[in-house]
Scaffold this active site. Sequence first.
Site, short mmCIF file in Angstrom:
data_model
loop_
_atom_site.label_atom_id
_atom_site.label_comp_id
_atom_site.label_asym_id
_atom_site.label_seq_id
_atom_site.Cartn_x
_atom_site.Cartn_y
_atom_site.Cartn_z
CD GLN A 272 0.96 -1.27 -5.72
OE1 GLN A 272 0.75 -2.16 -6.53
NE2 GLN A 272 0.07 -0.90 -4.81
CE1 TYR B 83 0.12 -11.03 -4.66
CE2 TYR B 83 -0.73 -8.81 -4.36
CZ TYR B 83 -0.80 -10.05 -4.95
OH TYR B 83 -1.80 -10.32 -5.87
NE ARG C 47 -13.69 -3.09 -8.34
CZ ARG C 47 -14.47 -3.61 -7.40
NH1 ARG C 47 -15.21 -4.65 -7.67
NH2 ARG C 47 -14.50 -3.08 -6.19
#
Length: 366
Positions: free
Chosen positions: A104, A185, A325
């Site tokens: 990524q 971002y 998670r």
Amino acid sequence: MTDNSYRTDLFSPARMGAWELKNRIFMAPVTRSRYEETGIPTELHAEYYAQRAGAGLIIAEATNISPQGRGYAATPGIWSDEQVAGWRKVTDAVHAAGGKIICQLWHVGRFSSTELQPDGQAPVAPSAISAEGNTYTMEGFVPVSMPRALETDEIPGIIDQYRSAAKNAKRAGFDGVEVHSANSYLLDQFLRDSTNHRTDQYGGSIKNRARLTLEVTQAVVEIWGSERVGIRLSPVTPDAGNTPPDSDVMGLFSYLIPQLNAFELAYLHFVEGATAASRHVPEGVDLDALSAMFDGPYLGNNDYDLELAIERRKQGLIDAVAFGRLFIANPDLVERLRNDLELTVAPRESYYGGGSKGYTDWPTHG
């Protein structure tokens, strides 16, 4: 023990882009902050990812494309030869374990500190608008710094950073890349009118604000080919500095997604709701309607459990699901979900930082 394979095709082999995948369960990019200041992966990271090679596809944690793109200490990079060599250890280990892994590509933009930037410079952003909150340095947490607005003639250099990182990801042995245009971002900062107040060809209209994401995608596709490139978007998440969503979410992404169709990407990856927080979506926003505009496979992500994934797959709303998670404490997550086995819950203090404890020491079932 129940075999869930009869209930869904999420555990069945699938083709997505150029990849033959053994299932439709992806490992989402999960930042773990377990790198030295150099951002070089080591045997520890190779072990961690190889343990999770049962995923149909691993999307490696967000990886800084350049020293300028860095906003958090202890995160990996992909700009130096040493980092490339470190990542080669990781990709070799994942491939030896029968998995696939992509990189990524990440530039944080304004969410950084001068303490993390080359020569103590200000972070860069579409506009000189400060984020809120703290970021992590090797000395501890510090407030994020006021960014400076990129000059128009600097933007080709930003695109070159993505292009160079894409080339390095290929040298490192990855199976492809994901363009990180999400979570407030840099690319997402250009998309949103809350953070982009520019008056040049990269600001103002939706078409102009989407320009950089599209130009970066084009550059990356030129390196990898469209079938090995995915993109991540987060239409409503307010992460990385409490960034408000765009004032016209449906208008912005109703323009962007059809433009992305021209690239024939391997997949579109949405954060459905607020990253790692909730699946809540503001009134007037329909993420399913937006994802349906994409011509290729759609990857759903954010606060999924198996039942939700099965239901949304049955409804034709997702082609694959990304768990984040749950992969932390369940390296064999796919088999646990397939066989309805108990899932381990990682305590939050194990998420970030440290060494092997809470990272590679989680046992497989039994």
